[in-house]
Structure formats: C-alpha cells, structure tokens
Design a protein around this motif. Structure first.
Motif, PDB file in Angstrom:
ATOM      1  N   THR B 105      69.205 100.996 -10.899  1.00 15.66           N
ATOM      2  CA  THR B 105      68.067 101.213  -9.766  1.00 15.66           C
ATOM      3  C   THR B 105      67.170 100.364 -10.094  1.00 15.66           C
ATOM      4  O   THR B 105      66.109 100.182  -8.979  1.00 15.66           O
ATOM      5  CB  THR B 105      67.438 102.649 -10.020  1.00 15.66           C
ATOM      6  N   THR B 108      67.160  94.416  -7.629  1.00 15.24           N
ATOM      7  CA  THR B 108      66.723  94.254  -6.099  1.00 15.24           C
ATOM      8  C   THR B 108      67.483  93.101  -5.806  1.00 15.24           C
ATOM      9  O   THR B 108      67.404  91.932  -6.183  1.00 15.24           O
ATOM     10  CB  THR B 108      65.208  93.875  -6.075  1.00 15.24           C
ATOM     11  N   PRO B 109      67.818  93.245  -4.228  1.00 10.82           N
ATOM     12  CA  PRO B 109      67.817  94.671  -3.690  1.00 10.82           C
ATOM     13  C   PRO B 109      68.897  95.683  -4.149  1.00 10.82           C
ATOM     14  O   PRO B 109      69.833  95.123  -4.877  1.00 10.82           O
ATOM     15  CB  PRO B 109      68.647  94.092  -2.122  1.00 10.82           C
ATOM     16  N   LEU B 110      68.553  96.632  -4.069  1.00 16.62           N
ATOM     17  CA  LEU B 110      69.048  97.883  -4.587  1.00 16.62           C
ATOM     18  C   LEU B 110      70.716  97.817  -4.455  1.00 16.62           C
ATOM     19  O   LEU B 110      71.052  98.042  -3.142  1.00 16.62           O
ATOM     20  CB  LEU B 110      68.626  99.280  -4.296  1.00 16.62           C
ATOM     21  N   GLN B 117      69.589 104.972 -14.121  1.00 13.56           N
ATOM     22  CA  GLN B 117      68.437 104.311 -14.529  1.00 13.56           C
ATOM     23  C   GLN B 117      68.405 103.741 -15.816  1.00 13.56           C
ATOM     24  O   GLN B 117      69.230 102.821 -15.644  1.00 13.56           O
ATOM     25  CB  GLN B 117      67.090 105.360 -14.505  1.00 13.56           C
ATOM     26  N   ASN B 285      51.163  94.144 -22.460  1.00 11.12           N
ATOM     27  CA  ASN B 285      50.660  93.912 -21.007  1.00 11.12           C
ATOM     28  C   ASN B 285      51.440  92.550 -20.585  1.00 11.12           C
ATOM     29  O   ASN B 285      52.480  92.001 -21.204  1.00 11.12           O
ATOM     30  CB  ASN B 285      49.179  93.595 -21.018  1.00 11.12           C
ATOM     31  N   GLY B 286      51.048  92.152 -19.535  1.00  9.73           N
ATOM     32  CA  GLY B 286      51.702  91.031 -18.684  1.00  9.73           C
ATOM     33  C   GLY B 286      51.664  89.673 -19.289  1.00  9.73           C
ATOM     34  O   GLY B 286      50.825  89.633 -20.354  1.00  9.73           O
ATOM     35  N   GLY B 287      52.224  88.808 -18.847  1.00  9.54           N
ATOM     36  CA  GLY B 287      52.301  87.257 -19.224  1.00  9.54           C
ATOM     37  C   GLY B 287      53.326  87.001 -20.077  1.00  9.54           C
ATOM     38  O   GLY B 287      54.439  87.667 -20.298  1.00  9.54           O
ATOM     39  N   THR B 320      50.941  98.187 -20.277  1.00 10.41           N
ATOM     40  CA  THR B 320      52.308  97.843 -20.331  1.00 10.41           C
ATOM     41  C   THR B 320      52.945  97.393 -21.470  1.00 10.41           C
ATOM     42  O   THR B 320      52.321  96.531 -22.117  1.00 10.41           O
ATOM     43  CB  THR B 320      52.659  96.931 -19.165  1.00 10.41           C
ATOM     44  N   ARG B 322      56.715  95.655 -23.082  1.00 11.38           N
ATOM     45  CA  ARG B 322      57.935  95.146 -22.724  1.00 11.38           C
ATOM     46  C   ARG B 322      58.527  94.906 -24.033  1.00 11.38           C
ATOM     47  O   ARG B 322      57.845  94.597 -25.182  1.00 11.38           O
ATOM     48  CB  ARG B 322      57.917  93.836 -22.063  1.00 11.38           C
ATOM     49  N   GLU B 335      64.057  88.124 -17.767  1.00 10.73           N
ATOM     50  CA  GLU B 335      63.102  88.688 -17.073  1.00 10.73           C
ATOM     51  C   GLU B 335      63.633  89.193 -15.926  1.00 10.73           C
ATOM     52  O   GLU B 335      63.181  90.286 -15.442  1.00 10.73           O
ATOM     53  CB  GLU B 335      61.957  87.888 -16.725  1.00 10.73           C
ATOM     54  N   ARG B 336      64.685  88.835 -15.457  1.00  6.71           N
ATOM     55  CA  ARG B 336      65.371  89.443 -14.130  1.00  6.71           C
ATOM     56  C   ARG B 336      66.704  89.032 -14.190  1.00  6.71           C
ATOM     57  O   ARG B 336      67.268  87.703 -14.401  1.00  6.71           O
ATOM     58  CB  ARG B 336      64.826  88.751 -12.873  1.00  6.71           C
ATOM     59  N   TRP B 339      71.487  89.061  -9.941  1.00 10.84           N
ATOM     60  CA  TRP B 339      71.831  89.994  -8.982  1.00 10.84           C
ATOM     61  C   TRP B 339      73.542  90.100  -8.524  1.00 10.84           C
ATOM     62  O   TRP B 339      73.949  88.878  -8.621  1.00 10.84           O
ATOM     63  CB  TRP B 339      71.178  89.815  -7.673  1.00 10.84           C
ATOM     64  N   VAL B 351      59.837  97.307 -18.080  1.00 10.88           N
ATOM     65  CA  VAL B 351      58.122  97.484 -18.260  1.00 10.88           C
ATOM     66  C   VAL B 351      57.952  98.645 -18.395  1.00 10.88           C
ATOM     67  O   VAL B 351      58.525  99.665 -17.652  1.00 10.88           O
ATOM     68  CB  VAL B 351      57.559  96.860 -17.019  1.00 10.88           C
ATOM     69  N   VAL B 353      55.085 101.774 -18.826  1.00  9.07           N
ATOM     70  CA  VAL B 353      53.655 101.975 -18.403  1.00  9.07           C
ATOM     71  C   VAL B 353      53.096 103.072 -19.497  1.00  9.07           C
ATOM     72  O   VAL B 353      53.826 104.072 -19.339  1.00  9.07           O
ATOM     73  CB  VAL B 353      53.356 102.304 -16.970  1.00  9.07           C
TER      74      VAL B 353
END
Lengths: 357, 357
Positions: B105, B108-110, B117, B285-287, B320, B322, B335-336, B339, B351, B353
């Motif tokens: 889930t 992307t695209p799903l 999950q 947090n980010g970065g 956040t 990670r 990070e990704r 696909w 991530v 929260v």
C-alpha cells in the motif's frame, strides 16, 4: 457576525488557547497546526478549525490603529489606515488555501520542513478590498514588475515577505482581506489585515501586512529565493512556488475506518489553483481502473468542489480507495509528485485504507 | 509445548475463529491477515499473532496419515510419511518470514494485489527436518536444476506450487517444517508440514506440502512465472521473487503515538534475507541526517535483529522518525523501492509520525 464582547474580554493568551484547541498541533512555537480530518468534510472550514501556518510568533496588531505603507514605484505613496478600509464594502470570495508543504510527509525521500500530513488545507469565505483598488489609488508607475508584500512577523531584521507579479496583484480577486467566514480576521490568520491570493499556495497570502512596495526588479528575498521554491536539484534554477496544483482529498470514509458491506458513499474535495476542477475519479483497490465521481456543486476556480462516488458492493475485508482530480487545463493528479528538496506542491494521489465488515 | 486436549476438542471452525482473533484481517476468504503492530515488538511473534497469507482456502490435512510424494529426477522415488518424520529429531531455527507483498500500500502507483500495510511479517522458531536429508534419501540425479514444491491448496486443477534452485533446496537450513514456536504447525500455517525457506519471501515457504519433484528444467508454473515475479514493465524479462531485501521496522513509538518530551527510546527490527544486518540508522525528521542505532543482539542471517536508538531532547510537536538498515553485503534500504506491477519487495524506508507533548 463579529467576535462577541465575552471574547474580547478574554486575555490575548486565553483567546489564543481557545483558538488552538480545535486544531491538530504540528509545532508549538511558532504555532503551526492542521485542520482536523473531520473539519475537512465541510464545504467551509470553521475558522477555529482552519489550519495555521506561521513562520514566526504571531504579531499582535491593533485593529484600531494599524496601517499599511504603500510605496515604491507609485505616483502617490501613502499610508493606508486599515480601520478605514474596513468601513467600505467588502468583496467576499470562497477560497481554498493549502500550505505549499501540505502532504510533505508522503514525499520520498522525506524532505526537511514541517511534517504536514494532509490537513494544511481549508476553505473559508474571505472578505476584503481588492488590492487593485489600493494600488490604483497609489498610481502604479510604468516599469513595475512585482508587488512586494511584507508582514509584521519576523525575527531580527528579517520579516516574512513575498512578491507577486503585478498581473496577479492587480487581479480583482486578489484581496487585502479583513474578514474570514464573516468575522474579523483572528490573530492566527493575520489580523487585522492579510493578503489573500486565490489559487496560490498559502505562502503568498501574507498575514499581518505592514507594507506594499511596487518593485521594478524581481524580489530576491529569503522567502522568494531560499524558501517556497521548487528545488529539484537537477541543475535547473529553482522556481518560486506559486499556484496550487490540482488535487483531491477523500474525506469519507476516514483512514482506517470500518464501514458496513454493501454500497459505500465515498466523499471528498477537489481543487486546482486558478482553475476549475472538471473531473474526479475514484479507484477501488490497486491498479488502473478509475471510475467517475459526481461533482456536487458547480466548480469555481481556486475553491474546492465537493464530490461523491458510490462504491457498489464493497466486500468484507481491507480495501484501498484512491481519488484523482483533473482540472480545466487538463492537468491530472500524478501518482507520484516530482520530488523537490524542500518538499512543496505534493499533489500526488493518496491511498486511503478502509476496512469493510 | 503442544496444543492441549481442550484445543483438540474444539471443532475445526471454532479453532479457526480462535486463531484468527489475534490478527488484523485483510481478507476473509481466503483468510489473509496481518500481525498486529504490538506483536511485531516481540523478538518472537506468537503463533496466534503471526500473519497469514493464503492464496486458497486452507486445506485440512491429517497429521496421522498425510504423506508427501518425493519424485522426479531421483533414483528412489518414495512416499514420505509425515507422522514418521515428526518422530525424528528436529532442527530448530529462528526465521523471519515476510510476505513479498508486504508494504504494497506504500508503493506508487498502487499495484494490484492484497493491500498489505507493514504487518505481513513475523519471526518464529521453526522446527523441521532439513529438506536435504529427504532429498538425499531419494537420491537426486545429475541434471537436477530445481525442486518443485506443491501444496494441497488450490482450485480446479491448479495447486499452489513454487520451485527452488537445487542449491537452496539442499541448504541445511531449508526445512520441511513441522513445528512453529515449539508446537505442531497450526492449520493456517501449513499443518502438518510446510516448507521453510529461510531468507526468502514467504511465497517460497509452501504450506500443506504434498509433493516434491526434482526437475531437470526450470519450472514454468503460474506462481513462478505469472505471480511472485518482479514485473518492472521496462521490457526486461520478469524475474521470480526470491530473497527478502534488507529492511527495518520501527515498532516503538507506534504510528501517531504521543510521547513525553525528553529522551525517547526508538525501537524496532531489521532483517535481510540470507544475510546479517550490520547497521541500523535513525533519522529524526526529514533530510539526510542519519544516526547509528544499537543492535540488541548478535545478528544472524534471515532472522530479524532488535535495535534501539535514544532520541535525545525530543521537543513538543509533531515529528517524524525513519529507520534504515544495511546488511553485510552493503545493501541499504532505499528511500523508494523500484516499482513493479504486482507490488513485491517494497523495502523502502518508512516514515513514522509521532507527537511529542
């Protein structure tokens, strides 16, 4: 309807606490908070539930005495008395404001910046005086390229300030706003006067305006060149963030909600800066099978439109829902928004997980 | 510890209902469910909370009489009596199983497929007989390339079946498993006998095994060529899904949890198929600012290792977290994740929260 006497009798601190309790806090100092998910399901977001994005502590300005300097490349620089402005007729517009960083936590890699999920978003009816009217009074000189708008908020010598191209500054819907949802602006939303730039991400709608300066050269300030820019890190020069990209939100069912089997009404909002939304589609579960949703009102540019879709025969178990909007220029939400270092403009299709049964 | 008499006296349906109540249902028929988040925080996942992934209804096989055919390119085809196998000494191993579609889930695209999950994951101590021992008894002929493993589950003439390269089939840790967490396998987990392929995504660990066939040509079946493949749609031939990619999970704080300001202990799991995890890092947090976490036990290949990180001075507001793991081959979570059409192998950094205050 203005704030009642009781409200005015509250101390500034108490009023602030009261305003904040309806929001989902992201940062305490300066105060930044999201619209709660339930409030995003209304056509108009109540002021007390409307997201707050501030870069600095909120200035406390006097409604009675606050003034705005109108200067730069104008024939007749003058000092605008806000209390006088408030006496004239006001133009009212429903406008959706979205923070440029809304949806940042869904971008990968996760950019730096406030961790906005999807609630830095709201729609209010704004009342104000067209900026064009004020600029006409000052007499914009030939050679003007941008209007610098400065807020009272800042630290040291830096103030929050953004510039607009003159064409946008002169657009009849660009307002010096004094009211939100029929009442005077609250402190969090820029009292007594803020800019309202319909169709642009929220950073353009400078709060607590103190100064308007007509520029003959592009503005090079921090919030124009260092922040609120699309820094794609691909060698191309970073562009300032401007109009809101086409986007939609599912407001019902809520994330993780359990719904009964059978037909399920899926509802949400869709908007696009300066453009009308023409189409919203919904996909049940993954893949590329999109079905048309119904727009529930006549779309207008820069304000969200409510939409609904009946999901027939939802079966027990976990499912995903996705919505995507298309605007009159033919832009459709992407499955993945282009990454940029500071995490702006994430209008990617979102995945809503729901449980049927 | 084996199941007690009371358990055995329950009807099959009651037992099933009892087994299912500790899980997060994704699909009712066939039953598919995730390990609940809280159960992922234990070093060993209790059997009742261990995710279930079935492509078909769960077969009900007899522990007393079930047999497995051992055939194909072997000198001595024979019929293995599972009850006899259970009488011998068992090899026990802690092994993490992750569904190939876990985290779908978040892609992307799903993609199409079950909407997993992050809970199609668990670690149990498995007890069984090395498959090599059984194959040795049969006498694998020269020219053998793969071992086909077929389950009793299916529809019409199709059975769930996957093939393993002979080297993996003969690895001493590849088991015909009879026990999970010290008790006989439950029906949902493949009773009375399943394959256990350490380090590979769950689809390789075929449940309810009925047949082992030594092949001299690569298997071309549905679950080898049409499903459980990385179909990247870039023109390259799709490869079967095999080993689990390096990944980590934050188990505490939970998603959306509120924690007190000050030091916060962040904990989780990290694993990599057939490899040891050598490093886990956490970013607040980010970065791109990653800090080393501490591994809480000696990592072993194919079983998760617990880790902890002390987040010093967490300030009030939303943040956040990670985590990212690196294995002994130098692979780090991306990070990704790349696909692929069917949504397998998503090992991207997640991530989390959290709210401090």
């Amino acid at each position: 309807m203005g704030p009642g006497v009781e409200w005015e009798q509250l101390s500034s601190k108490d009023r602030q606490a009261d305003e904040r309790q309806e929001l989902v806090t992201v940062k305490h100092e300066p105060f930044n908070a999201e619209t709660p998910p339930a409030a995003l399901a209304s056509a108009r977001t109540p002021t007390a539930s409307f997201f707050v994005r501030s870069n600095y502590a909120e200035p406390e300005l006097s409604r009675a005495t606050h003034t705005v300097a109108v200067e730069g490349a104008v024939a007749h620089p003058f000092t605008l008395k806000v209390a006088e402005l408030a006496r004239g007729p006001l133009r009212t517009l429903p406008v959706t404001l979205e923070c440029a960083g809304n949806g940042r936590t869904s971008m990968t890699p996760l950019p730096v910046g406030e961790p906005w999920q999807q609630g830095a978003l709201g729609t209010a009816v704004w009342g104000g005086v067209p900026l064009a009217q004020v600029l006409q009074q000052a007499g914009v000189k030939p050679g003007a390229v941008e209007l610098l708008v400065e807020g009272a908020d800042g630290e040291g010598s830096r103030r929050f300030a953004r510039a607009l191209p003159m064409a946008k500054a002169l657009h009849p819907d660009t307002l010096l706003a004094l009211e939100m949802n029929g009442a005077p602006l609250t402190r969090a939303h820029g009292a007594p006067v803020r800019l309202l730039v319909p169709g642009w991400y929220g950073m353009a709608s400078v709060k607590w305006v103190t100064r308007l300066e007509v520029l003959t050269r592009p503005f090079e300030g921090y919030y124009q060149r260092e922040r609120y820019i699309y820094d794609t890190q691909d060698g191309a020069p970073a562009e300032p963030v401007t109009r809101m990209q086409v986007k939609s939100l599912i407001t019902s069912p809520a994330e993780g909600a359990r719904v009964a089997p059978g037909p399920v009404v899926v509802q949400g909002m869709a908007w696009s800066g300066e453009r009308r939304v023409v189409r919203v589609e919904v996909a049940v579960n993954g893949g590329d099978s999109w079905q048309a949703a119904t727009l529930l009102e006549t779309p207008r540019p820069s304000a969200w439109v409510r939409w609904a879709f009946t999901w027939e025969g939802a079966k027990a178990g976990r499912h995903t829902l996705r919505a995507r909007a298309t605007d009159e220029a033919g832009d459709t939400q992407p499955e993945r928004a282009p990454w940029n270092r500071l995490g702006y403009g994430n209008n990617a299709v979102q995945v809503r997980v729901v449980e049927v049964g």
